[in-house]
Design an enzyme around this catalytic site. Structure first.
Site, short mmCIF file in Angstrom:
data_model
loop_
_atom_site.label_atom_id
_atom_site.label_comp_id
_atom_site.label_asym_id
_atom_site.label_seq_id
_atom_site.Cartn_x
_atom_site.Cartn_y
_atom_site.Cartn_z
CG HIS A 195 -2.03 -1.01 1.10
ND1 HIS A 195 -3.32 -0.68 0.78
CD2 HIS A 195 -2.00 -2.36 1.23
CE1 HIS A 195 -4.06 -1.79 0.75
NE2 HIS A 195 -3.29 -2.82 1.02
CG ASP A 231 0.23 9.54 0.48
OD1 ASP A 231 0.11 8.37 0.90
OD2 ASP A 231 -0.45 10.49 0.88
C1 GDG Z 1 -2.07 4.27 3.32
C2 GDG Z 1 -1.05 4.87 2.35
C3 GDG Z 1 -2.71 4.65 0.50
C4 GDG Z 1 -8.90 10.57 7.27
N1 GDG Z 1 -9.34 11.36 8.26
C5 GDG Z 1 -10.49 10.84 8.70
C6 GDG Z 1 -10.76 9.71 7.96
N2 GDG Z 1 -9.77 9.56 7.10
C7 GDG Z 1 -9.68 8.48 6.09
C8 GDG Z 1 -9.74 9.05 4.71
C9 GDG Z 1 -9.04 8.00 3.89
C10 GDG Z 1 -8.06 7.39 4.88
O1 GDG Z 1 -8.44 7.81 6.18
C11 GDG Z 1 -6.64 7.89 4.64
O2 GDG Z 1 -6.14 7.25 3.50
P1 GDG Z 1 -4.92 7.83 2.68
O3 GDG Z 1 -4.81 7.04 1.44
O4 GDG Z 1 -5.14 9.28 2.41
O5 GDG Z 1 -3.63 7.72 3.60
P2 GDG Z 1 -2.97 6.59 4.63
O6 GDG Z 1 -3.74 6.49 5.88
O7 GDG Z 1 -1.56 7.03 4.80
O8 GDG Z 1 -3.04 5.21 3.82
C12 GDG Z 1 -1.75 5.61 1.22
C13 GDG Z 1 -3.61 3.93 1.51
O9 GDG Z 1 -2.84 3.31 2.55
C14 GDG Z 1 -4.43 2.83 0.81
O10 GDG Z 1 -3.63 1.93 0.12
O11 GDG Z 1 -3.51 5.39 -0.37
O12 GDG Z 1 -0.80 6.11 0.30
O13 GDG Z 1 -0.16 5.75 3.04
O14 GDG Z 1 -9.93 7.01 3.47
O15 GDG Z 1 -11.09 9.26 4.38
N3 GDG Z 1 -11.87 8.96 8.13
C15 GDG Z 1 -12.75 9.36 9.08
N4 GDG Z 1 -12.51 10.46 9.88
C16 GDG Z 1 -11.41 11.21 9.71
O16 GDG Z 1 -11.20 12.20 10.44
N5 GDG Z 1 -13.88 8.67 9.27
#
Ligand code: GDG
Length: 422
Positions: free
Chosen positions: A122, A331
Site C-alpha cells: 500500500h 504517498d
Molecule cells: C495508506 C497509504 C494509501 C482521514 N481522516 C479521517 C478519515 N480519514 C480516512 C480518509 C481516507 C483514509 O483515512 C486515509 O487514506 P490515505 O490514502 O489518504 O492515507 P494513509 O492512511 O496514509 O493510507 C496511502 C492507503 O494506505 C491505501 O492503500 O492510499 O498512500 O499511506 O480514506 O477518508 N476517516 C474518518 N474520519 C477522519 O477524520 N472517518
C-alpha cells in the site's frame, strides 16, 4: 470479495495479549493472530513504523535500524504465515497486505507450496539507493519473491522493486512485468488502489451532508474560499510545509486575507513513535504562528482540528471546501484526493495535488505541485481560489470520470483476476 469467494480473514484482533479462537463474522471466517504488548511495541511501532515506514517514504525522517525490532518482525510474520496455513489449502489464493507482512509470502510458500500467493504493497517501494540501506534488505526481497504476484500502487514502485530484486537478490528480470526467482515466474503488477466512488457521491448529495456543509461554511464566517487539508498526522503528508504555503499566501495578499479560511484536520496517529510527537509540536507551533500573525480577535485564518471525524462529517468537509490541498512529500496513493473528487457532485472545486502522491499518476487534471516549493504552492493556491468556474468544471469532470471508472471494486477485480490465472 471474501464473502463472494467464501474466504477467510487472517488478522490481529487489535487488542494485545488477546487470543480468541477463530469465529465467523458477517459471513466471513476470522482467523485471529495474537500479538503481545511487547510485540505491538517492537514489531508494529518499532520495525514497521520506525524503520520500514520512513525508509519506504524516501527516508523523510531517519529510519532506525535495530536488531531487537527486526527479530520480532520475523517472529510475527511467521505467526501470520502459520495462521494463514491453517486456512489455505492447495490451489487456494492467499492475498497478503502491506509492509508489515513482507516475509509472509516466502514463509507461506514453504508451508503450502501449491497455494497461489499474492502480495499488495500500500506504500511506495523506494528507489534502490534508499532501499539498499536496510540491513535486512535481502531477507525482505526474498520474502516478497515468495509470492506469485507482487503488486504496487504505481509503475514507479514496481520498477524500483524489479531493480532491487535483480541487483540485491539476484533475481532475473524477464520483462517490465516479470522476474524469475529460482526458475519460478513472479509477476509484477501495478494496480492503483481506489475508493467506493458511488458511496461518496451518494453521501455527499444527501440532504444531511449538504446542510452540514453549509453550516461549516457559515461557522467559518462564510469566506469566499474554504481550503481543506485532511490527513493522518504523519510526516509524510507535508502538513507543516502546506501550512507555511498558506502563511505565504496571506502574506502576499494582505487585502484578500479575509476571503480565505483554511481548515486542517489532523487525525491522531502512531502517537507512541517519537517522530510523530515532535511533528505534532511543530505543526501546532506553525498554526499558532499564522493565527498569531494574521488573525484578529474573533477571527483566525487556520482552523486546526486534531481528531478523527465521523464519516458523514468528513464528507461534509469535502463538500464545504472549494480547494482541497493534498501535498504529501511521498504517498503510496492518497485516498483523500480521490474522496474529495468523488464528493464534488456539482463538478466544481479545485484539487491541488503533490506530484509525489501515487494518485498523481492518475489524477492528471488536478493542479500538480512540488510540495517542497512553498512559494509555488502559495501561488497555486491563489490561482485555485480564483479559478474561473468553467475551468473548475472542465478539470473536475475529468477527475470525476477517472475516479468513477477506476473504483475500488475495479481494483479488487484486477488484483484477483491476476491471481486467478496463476
Ligand atoms: C495508506 C497509504 C494509501 C482521514 N481522516 C479521517 C478519515 N480519514 C480516512 C480518509 C481516507 C483514509 O483515512 C486515509 O487514506 P490515505 O490514502 O489518504 O492515507 P494513509 O492512511 O496514509 O493510507 C496511502 C492507503 O494506505 C491505501 O492503500 O492510499 O498512500 O499511506 O480514506 O477518508 N476517516 C474518518 N474520519 C477522519 O477524520 N472517518
Amino acid at each position: 470479495m471474501l464473502q463472494n469467494a467464501d474466504g477467510a480473514w487472517v488478522g490481529w484482533p487489535g487488542i494485545s495479549d488477546f487470543d480468541p479462537p477463530p469465529f465467523e463474522y458477517d459471513g466471513i471466517y476470522q482467523q485471529p493472530v495474537p500479538l503481545s504488548e511487547e510485540e505491538v511495541d517492537s514489531f508494529y511501532f518499532g520495525f514497521c513504523n520506525g524503520t520500514l515506514w520512513p525508509l519506504y517514504h524516501d527516508a523523510i525522517v531517519a529510519p532506525e535500524y535495530h536488531r531487537h525490532t527486526w527479530r520480532p518482525y520475523v517472529a510475527v510474520n511467521r505467526r501470520y504465515a502459520e495462521a494463514t496455513a491453517k486456512v489455505v489449502g492447495p490451489g487456494d489464493i492467499a492475498w497478503v497486505q502491506d509492509y508489515q507482512l513482507q516475509l509472509v509470502p516466502e514463509m507461506l510458500r514453504a508451508m503450502v507450496p501449491d497455494a497461489t500467493i499474492g502480495f499488495y504493497l500500500h506504500i511506495p517501494f523506494p528507489p534502490i539507493e534508499v532501499f539498499a540501506r536496510l540491513p535486512w534488505r535481502r531477507q525482505i526481497l526474498e520474502g516478497l519473491l515468495g509470492a506469485d504476484v507482487v503488486a504496487f500502487q504505481t509503475r514507479q514502485s514496481s520498477a524500483n522493486f524489479s531493480r532491487a530484486a535483480r541487483l540485491l537478490a539476484g533475481a532475473q528480470v524477464v520483462g517490465r512485468r516479470e522476474v524469475l526467482w529460482h526458475g519460478r515466474p513472479v509477476h509484477l503488477q501495478s494496480a492503483p488502489i481506489a475508493i467506493d466512488t458511488a458511496e461518496f457521491d451518494q453521501m455527499a448529495q444527501s440532504p444531511a451532508v449538504r446542510q452540514r456543509a453549509a453550516e461549516i461554511r457559515s461557522e467559518l464566517g462564510d469566506p469566499e474560499t474554504v481550503i481543506l487539508g485532511m490527513d493522518r498526522l504523519d510526516y509524510t503528508k507535508g502538513i507543516d510545509l502546506r501550512l507555511k504555503a498558506f502563511g505565504a499566501l496571506l502574506e502576499n495578499a494582505p487585502r484578500d486575507r479575509h476571503t480565505y479560511a483554511f481548515v486542517q484536520v489532523a487525525v491522531p496517529s502512531r502517537e507512541q513513535v517519537p517522530a510523530y510527537q515532535q511533528l505534532r509540536v511543530d505543526i501546532e507551533q506553525i498554526v499558532g504562528r499564522i493565527n498569531g500573525e494574521f488573525g484578529e480577535p474573533g477571527w483566525a485564518p487556520v482552523s486546526y482540528l486534531y481528531r478523527t471525524l465521523p464519516f458523514e462529517e468528513l464528507i461534509a468537509y469535502y463538500v464545504a471546501a472549494n480547494v482541497m490541498l493534498v501535498t504529501p512529500l511521498r504517498d503510496g496513493m492518497n485516498l483523500v484526493a480521490k474522496e474529495y473528487v468523488a464528493s464534488r457532485f456539482e463538478d466544481d472545486g479545485v484539487l491541488v495535488l503533490s506530484e509525489f502522491a501515487g494518485a498523481a499518476e492518475q489524477l492528471r487534471a488536478a493542479l500538480i505541485v512540488n510540495p517542497y516549493d512553498v512559494d509555488a504552492v502559495a501561488e497555486t493556491l491563489a490561482y485555485a481560489a480564483g479559478m474561473p468556474e468553467q475551468e473548475q468544471r472542465r478539470r473536475m469532470r475529468r477527475l470525476r470520470n477517472t475516479v468513477r471508472k477506476s473504483d475500488v471494486f475495479q481494483w479488487a477485480n484486477d488484483c484477483l483476476a491476476t491471481l486467478e490465472v496463476r
